[in-house]
Design a protein around this motif. Sequence first.
Motif, short mmCIF file in Angstrom:
data_model
loop_
_atom_site.label_atom_id
_atom_site.label_comp_id
_atom_site.label_asym_id
_atom_site.label_seq_id
_atom_site.Cartn_x
_atom_site.Cartn_y
_atom_site.Cartn_z
N ILE A 82 0.85 -1.19 0.00
CA ILE A 82 0.00 0.00 0.00
C ILE A 82 0.88 1.24 0.00
CG2 ILE A 82 -1.73 1.31 1.28
CD1 ILE A 82 -2.50 -1.34 2.62
N MET A 136 0.70 4.80 0.49
CA MET A 136 0.02 6.03 0.92
C MET A 136 1.05 7.03 1.46
SD MET A 136 -3.52 5.58 1.13
CE MET A 136 -4.75 4.48 1.73
N SER A 137 1.79 6.63 2.49
CA SER A 137 2.66 7.56 3.20
C SER A 137 3.82 8.05 2.34
CB SER A 137 3.23 6.88 4.44
OG SER A 137 2.21 6.41 5.25
N GLY A 160 2.26 11.60 6.38
CA GLY A 160 1.85 10.34 6.99
C GLY A 160 0.41 10.49 7.42
N SER A 161 0.23 11.05 8.60
CA SER A 161 -1.14 11.33 9.07
C SER A 161 -1.87 12.24 8.10
CB SER A 161 -1.09 12.01 10.43
OG SER A 161 -0.39 11.21 11.33
N TRP A 219 7.74 3.91 4.23
CA TRP A 219 7.14 2.98 5.21
C TRP A 219 6.29 1.93 4.49
CZ3 TRP A 219 10.41 5.05 7.96
CH2 TRP A 219 10.41 6.40 8.33
N THR A 220 6.60 1.64 3.26
CA THR A 220 5.75 0.74 2.47
C THR A 220 6.04 -0.71 2.86
OG1 THR A 220 6.21 2.34 0.73
CG2 THR A 220 4.84 0.43 0.18
N SER A 221 5.14 -1.27 3.63
CA SER A 221 5.31 -2.65 4.09
C SER A 221 5.34 -3.59 2.90
CB SER A 221 4.17 -3.06 5.02
OG SER A 221 4.18 -2.25 6.17
N PHE A 249 9.41 -2.78 6.25
CA PHE A 249 8.97 -1.69 5.38
C PHE A 249 10.13 -1.04 4.62
CE2 PHE A 249 8.24 1.14 9.44
CZ PHE A 249 9.59 1.30 9.61
N LYS A 274 5.14 0.40 17.53
CA LYS A 274 4.56 0.67 16.21
C LYS A 274 3.04 0.48 16.17
CE LYS A 274 4.46 -3.92 14.18
NZ LYS A 274 4.53 -4.71 12.98
N ILE A 285 0.74 3.28 15.66
CA ILE A 285 1.12 4.16 14.55
C ILE A 285 0.63 3.59 13.22
CG2 ILE A 285 3.07 5.19 13.31
CD1 ILE A 285 4.64 4.99 15.99
N GLN A 286 0.90 2.29 13.00
CA GLN A 286 0.54 1.69 11.71
C GLN A 286 -0.99 1.72 11.51
OE1 GLN A 286 2.18 -2.28 12.13
NE2 GLN A 286 0.57 -2.99 13.47
N THR A 321 -2.66 6.72 13.14
CA THR A 321 -2.25 6.87 14.54
C THR A 321 -3.45 7.04 15.46
OG1 THR A 321 -2.10 9.27 14.49
CG2 THR A 321 -0.11 8.05 13.83
N GLU A 346 -3.97 9.28 17.56
CA GLU A 346 -4.46 10.67 17.58
C GLU A 346 -5.41 10.93 16.41
OE1 GLU A 346 -1.35 9.73 17.97
OE2 GLU A 346 -0.96 10.34 20.03
N GLN A 375 -8.41 20.12 20.66
CA GLN A 375 -8.13 18.72 20.33
C GLN A 375 -7.97 17.84 21.57
OE1 GLN A 375 -4.46 17.54 18.26
NE2 GLN A 375 -5.79 16.83 16.64
C1 LIG Z 1 5.15 -0.88 10.89
C2 LIG Z 1 4.57 0.14 9.99
C3 LIG Z 1 4.12 -0.22 8.76
C4 LIG Z 1 3.59 0.74 7.89
N1 LIG Z 1 3.20 0.34 6.66
C5 LIG Z 1 2.74 1.27 5.79
C6 LIG Z 1 2.38 0.90 4.48
O1 LIG Z 1 2.44 -0.27 4.12
N2 LIG Z 1 1.97 1.85 3.62
C7 LIG Z 1 1.87 3.15 4.00
O2 LIG Z 1 1.46 3.96 3.20
N3 LIG Z 1 2.20 3.55 5.26
C8 LIG Z 1 2.64 2.63 6.15
N4 LIG Z 1 2.99 3.02 7.41
C9 LIG Z 1 2.98 4.44 7.73
C10 LIG Z 1 1.88 4.86 8.67
O3 LIG Z 1 0.64 4.82 8.03
C11 LIG Z 1 2.27 6.26 9.14
O4 LIG Z 1 3.42 6.12 9.94
C12 LIG Z 1 1.21 6.96 9.92
O5 LIG Z 1 0.15 7.29 9.10
C13 LIG Z 1 1.75 8.19 10.64
O6 LIG Z 1 2.45 9.05 9.77
P1 LIG Z 1 3.92 9.57 10.12
O7 LIG Z 1 4.73 8.41 10.49
O8 LIG Z 1 4.33 10.43 9.01
O9 LIG Z 1 3.74 10.45 11.43
P2 LIG Z 1 3.24 11.95 11.50
O10 LIG Z 1 2.04 12.11 10.64
O11 LIG Z 1 4.39 12.87 11.29
O12 LIG Z 1 2.79 12.00 13.02
C14 LIG Z 1 3.70 12.15 14.11
C15 LIG Z 1 2.87 12.33 15.36
O13 LIG Z 1 2.07 13.49 15.26
C16 LIG Z 1 0.72 13.17 15.45
N5 LIG Z 1 -0.14 13.96 14.59
C17 LIG Z 1 0.00 14.22 13.27
N6 LIG Z 1 -1.02 14.94 12.83
C18 LIG Z 1 -1.85 15.14 13.88
C19 LIG Z 1 -3.08 15.81 14.06
N7 LIG Z 1 -3.73 16.39 13.07
N8 LIG Z 1 -3.61 15.80 15.29
C20 LIG Z 1 -2.99 15.19 16.32
N9 LIG Z 1 -1.84 14.53 16.20
C21 LIG Z 1 -1.28 14.52 15.00
C22 LIG Z 1 0.61 11.71 15.07
O14 LIG Z 1 -0.53 11.11 15.65
C23 LIG Z 1 1.90 11.16 15.60
O15 LIG Z 1 1.76 10.92 16.97
C24 LIG Z 1 3.51 2.09 8.30
C25 LIG Z 1 3.93 2.47 9.56
C26 LIG Z 1 4.47 1.50 10.41
C27 LIG Z 1 4.92 1.92 11.76
#
Ligand SMILES: Cc1cc2nc3c(=O)[nH]c(=O)nc-3n(C[C@H](O)[C@H](O)[C@H](O)COP(=O)(O)OP(=O)(O)OC[C@H]3O[C@@H](n4cnc5c(N)ncnc54)[C@H](O)[C@@H]3O)c2cc1C
Lengths: 386, 354
Positions: free
Chosen positions: A132, A134-135, A140-141, A165-167, A219, A364, A367-368, A371, A373, B237
Motif C-alpha cells: 500500500i 500512501m505515506s 503520513g497522518s 514505510w511501504t510494508s 517496510f 509501532k 502508529i501503523q 495513529t 491521535e 483537540q
Molecule cells: C510498521 C509500519 C508499517 C507501515 N506500513 C505502511 C504501508 O504499508 N503503507 C503506508 O502507506 N504507510 C505505512 N505506514 C505508515 C503509517 O501509516 C504512518 O506512519 C502513519 O500514518 C503516521 O504518519 P507519520 O509516520 O508520518 O507520522 P506523523 O504524521 O508525522 O505524526 C507524528 C505524530 O504526530 C501526530 N499527529 C500528526 N497529525 C496530527 C493531528 N492532526 N492531530 C494530532 N496529532 C497529530 C501523530 O498522531 C503522531 O503521533 C507504516 C507504519 C508502520 C509503523
Amino acid sequence: MTAALRFDPIRLPPECEQLRKEVRAFLAEEIAAGTFSPFKPNREDTDVPEFSRKVGAKGWLGMTWPKKYGGQERSFLERYVVTEEMRVANAPTRRFFVADRQSGPVLIKYAPEHIKMDILPRICRGEICFAIGMSEPNSGSDLFAAKTRATKTDGGYLINGTKIWTSSAHIADYMIAIFRTSPPTKENRRHGLTQFLVKMKQPGIQVNPIGQITGQYEFNEVVFTDFFVPEDHVLGEVDGAWKQATSELAYERSGPERFLETYYVLTELVRAVGPNPDTRSAEGIGRLVAQLHTMRRMSVSVAGMLQAGKEPVVEASIVKDIGTVWEQQLPHRVRDLAAFVEETATNRETLERQLDFAIKTAPKLTIQGGTTEVLRGIIARGLGLR
Amino acid sequence: MAESDNIVVETAEKIFADLADPQEINNDKKGSWQAPLWRALSEAGLPLAWVPDDLGGSGASLADGFALLNAAGRFAVAVPLAETMLAGWLLAQAKIASPEGEMTVLPASPKDRITIDADGSLSGRARGVPFAKAAKHFAVLAHGKDEVSIALVDAAKARTESGLNVGYDHSDTVTLEKIQPVTIKPAPKGFDQTTMMLMGGVARSLQIAGALEAMLGISVRYSNERVAFEKKISKFQAVQHNLARLAGESAAALAAATSAADAISNAASFDDAVYLEAAAAKIRCAEAAEKGGGIAHQVHGAIGFTIEHILHRYSLRALAWRDDFGSESHWAVELGKLVAKRGADELWPLVASR
Ligand SMILES: Cc1cc2nc3c(=O)[nH]c(=O)nc-3n(C[C@H](O)[C@H](O)[C@H](O)COP(=O)(O)OP(=O)(O)OC[C@H]3O[C@@H](n4cnc5c(N)ncnc54)[C@H](O)[C@@H]3O)c2cc1C
C-alpha cells in the motif's frame, strides 16, 4: 447527542465453527510439518510463498469475493474466523494479508474488468503480494499533503517521487498507491489525488530497505523515477481518491489483527504460571482476558455490521483505538506479571524471548494503519465535535 | 440490545422520562419523587419483569429485562428496580411466588454466607445489600449441610443496619438470626451462589453501561456549550481526544454488558463460556466506570463536581455499582484461576467460543 454507539452481540453462525475446525487442523498440520513455529512470532523467514499457496488452495483467500474472480462468496464472518485463527497461531500471513484484506476489494470496486480477471484469481491462489503506497516522507497522518506526482503522458502517466514505510514493497508484485494528479483547490485541499495500480519489479522503481527496531525488515522506501503507469491502471475517479480511501477504513481498522499482534505473550504467561497461580497472577490474567474478550466481541460486532452492508467508520475506529492501545500495553503487563514466575517454568525461555520481541514491537502498534491521535479525531467527528 | 421496538424498554423509558428526570430528582432534596416513580414502575409490572405470570410477575424474557436495566442505568434510576427484579428472578428459580413491593437479594457479596440451621431457620450476615432498608422482602440464597436453597424472608424479621454506598444509595448490612423464612425451597441442580453473583454482576454491568452512555451524552453536550479562550471547548483537540476515549470506554462497557446479557439469555446453563462473559462484563464495565467517569468529570470542570449538577448521579452510581455482587478484582482473580486451570492452550478456544 449523536446516534448512540452500539455494538450488538453478533454471534458467529454455525458454518464459522466448522470452518474454525478446518483452519485449526490445517495450521496444526503446517506446524507439524515445520512450515512455521507458533512460538516464534519473530521469525526471520517472514516470506513463505508456499504457505500462501496452500492457504489459497484451501479457498481462504478472497473468501468474500465473487466466484468469477476466484472468490468463494462466503461471509465476512467466515473470513473473520480464518484471520483470527491465523493470527493466534503466528502463521506467516504477510505475503497475502494486504491483498486479501484491502487491495482485492479496491480492485473489485474500481479496476476495469480485464484487470480484475487477470489479478484477482492470482490473489485467491496465493500467488501474488500487494503493498500500500500512501505515506510519503512529509505526509503520513496528513495524507493530503502527498506530493508524488503522476503526470499525464501518452497512454498513461509518469510517476516521480518517493513513498515511504511501504510494508512488503520488497516482495510485492503490485502496489496500490495514491499520487498527485492535480494541485489541491482552495475549497478542497483533499482534491487532486488519484489511486493507481502499480506493477512492481520494473525499471523506474527502486525499493530501498529500512530496518526496524525489532531487528526485522518489513517496510521500505520506494522511489519512482519517470515510472510509466498505463491509463487503464487508474483506479476510480481521477483527482477523487480521498472519497475512495475513507470508505475502506472500516475494513482495515476493526479486524482481529488490530488487537492480536502481541497476543502470544498472554498464552505463554498462562503456560508459565501453571494451573495454580498466585492471586496477583490470577488477577492480572483475569483482567487481560476480560479486556481481550470485550474487544473481540466489539470487533465481531463490527464484522457483523460490515456483513450487513453498513459503514461503521466510527465504531471501527473505536475498535482500533482500544485494540492497538491494548496490544501495545499487553507485553508490559505480562512482563509485570511474569516477574514472579518460577525459574523452573518449562517455557520460561520462550516467554522471555517472546517478551523481548513483543516489547520491541509494541511502539509501532498505535502508529501503523492510522495513529491513535488521528483515530480519536475521527471518533470526535462522529460525536459531533468537529 | 435496547431495541426501540422493545415494548418493555419503551414503557420504562417513558416512565423514567416522566418521573425520573435526573435534574428534577437532583433538585428534590426531600425524596418526594420516589413514591410516584415506584408506583408507576409497579403498575407497569416492571419490578417483577423476570417473574413468570403464574408466580405473580409479568413474565418478560431475560433479554427484555436486561435491556430494561440498561435503560435504568441511562437514567441512573435510584429505586430498587434492579434489586426487585433480581429477587423475583431468584425466587422463580425455586418456583417461589413473588410478593408485592420492594425486594432485594442477599447475600450481595461472594464472600458472605447465609446458612440453614437444623430447624430450618436462617442465620448469617450479608454486607453491602443494596436497598435492604427499603425492602419489604428479601430473596435469600442459603446453604444447608449439603444443599443450596432459595428462601423468601420477611424483611421486618431481620436486623438491618443502614449504610450508604459512594453513590448515596442504601447499601446495608443485614443480619439474620434464626429467622424462619416465609417460604424455602431447594435451588435447582447446579444453581449456586456463584450463579447468583454472576447474574447480579451482569445486571450491574448493564446499569454501568447505561450510566456511561448518559455521561458521554451530557459531556459532549457540555463541551459544545462551554466557551473558554473564545472557543467552545469541544474545539480543543485535547478535549476531543478525551471525549473519544470516553466514547471508547462507553462502547466497551455496552459491548461487554450486552454480550453477557445475550449469553445468559440464550444459555442452557452457566458453563465456562457464560462465566467468561459475565465475569468479563463486570471487570470491563468497572474499569470503564473508573476511566470513563474520570473523563466525564474532567470535561465538566468544577461545575460537574457540584451537588447541583446531575453528573454525579451517574458517575458515583457507576462507581458504586462496581462493588455489588463481586468487585472487578474479585472476578479477575476468579476468571484468572479458571483460565489457568484450563491451561494455556485452552485460552484462545475459550475466547473464540463466544
Ligand atoms: C510498521 C509500519 C508499517 C507501515 N506500513 C505502511 C504501508 O504499508 N503503507 C503506508 O502507506 N504507510 C505505512 N505506514 C505508515 C503509517 O501509516 C504512518 O506512519 C502513519 O500514518 C503516521 O504518519 P507519520 O509516520 O508520518 O507520522 P506523523 O504524521 O508525522 O505524526 C507524528 C505524530 O504526530 C501526530 N499527529 C500528526 N497529525 C496530527 C493531528 N492532526 N492531530 C494530532 N496529532 C497529530 C501523530 O498522531 C503522531 O503521533 C507504516 C507504519 C508502520 C509503523
